[in-house]
Design a protein around this motif. Sequence first.
Motif: not given
Lengths: 246, 252
Positions: A89, A52, A158, A95-97, A91, B118-120, A170, A57, A81, A109, A113, B128-129, A84-85
């Motif tokens: 990572x 992290x 993703x 860590x899906x939305x 998770x 949940x780390x979202x 991770x 992070x 950033x 994403x 970008x 980078x958002x 980062x691109x």
Amino acid sequence: MENKSPIIEIKGLYKSFGKDKDVLKGVNIHVKKGENLVILGKSGSGKSITIKCLVRLVEADRGEIKVFGTDLSKLDNDELNVIRLRIGFLFQNGALYDSMTVRENLGFPLQRHRAEFTESQVNLAIEETLESVGLSEAIDKMPSELSGGMRKRVGLARTLILKPEILLYDEPTTGLDTITSREISELIISIQKKYKTTSIIITHDMACAKFTSNRIVILRDGLVYTEGTYETLEKSEDEWVRSFFI
Amino acid sequence: MVIEIKNTFDGIGEFVLFIFRFFKELFKPPLELREFVKQCYVIGYKSLPLVAITGFIMGLVLTLQSRPTLAEFGAESWLPGMVALSLIREIAPVITALICAGKVSSGIGAELGSMKVTEQIDAMEVSAINPFKYLVVTRILASTLMIPLLVVFADGIGILGGFVGYNIHSELNIVRYNSLVFETLGFVDIFPATIKTFFFGFFIGTIGCFMGFTASNGTESVGKAANSAVVYASLAIFIIDMLAVQLTDLIF
């Protein structure tokens, strides 16, 4: 490994949470381009915090982190950033939305970008990436409809959609059955071959470590205790090291 | 005790910094228009039925409760104006805001809290958002704009409820009822009451976002974030209302 130059250099990394909770006490790690480095250690040894810190992070208290030769601590948000691109990572739970479908999770994403992409290009990239993790059929599903293994695959897709050069995993196989764990480990290798990535894999799963690692670093109490290949560490005379391989 | 006081002040400090960050990020690109419109839909449109029912009941009950007293003095004709005045100046803004504190603020707190644990939110950051801009700014803005609209809607429905309540015991057509309402209302009744609803909306959104965005890791904190969001947003509504009334009293 194509090139032996270090792509990630961590020197004297310190991190504490509160007065008495020193998690990292001077960690030194380097990762060469194209390498798959596995970090092992007991819970609380600072494995996840280390990666992290690599994407900031978590901000380190002290120490130097260089990625692609750039000292991360000296970067402002916009510069960070850009780095980062180039790093993906994965998770622990993907860590899906939750409010987005798999397609939207991958497109999110990309639309941010790669503004130059047309809608059909975005869709094509999503389909191709999902196919590379073997989940084309899940494209219009919601994350709640996916199993643990599928969530990790989508999380990986993703991450891959932006074509990162470094991948940080991770605990990619935690909470999965043996067969799915094996599939994820195979996926890590196939992705490395296809996308030519460099990886750091945090895991407790020795089968995954054996299958995916070029080199293993073992952390103990916030410090690098030892490192080597799976085969050399397996034969170590140190009882504590051997305890991982039993 | 000392630690509790220190934690309280730390919390207030963090909240103030959170507000500063909102204003800092507000003018930064990208606009996040799509997410903003989605949040307007969620906060505004999806709250309409709840606000409509409570608004109607507020007007109806207020009319039925006030009628006997006014009838005793033969002042029943004042009822439409009095009900509209009470609704617009005080009852509709406060009750609507309290309902939104329960629905919107806790919803935002729980949603962002669960995204945090949940780390979202971390996933957004490593892609980078800017999660603050995408999740927080859009929700606070939507809440600031939608709550006043909901209050205006509740005002209208409340007046309609008052009309129905009036007609239970007497007879009055809608045109006459409305003219009695609008004869009573003036600028001073509508303007300050509407202005304060923007502050209600801002704090409902901000408190929900703050509680969710700063939730510590662990599923327990999701419930805590939702619960704290309702409690502090409700408290903030009463404090803002008190200040608004004092200020209106001084100015007008």
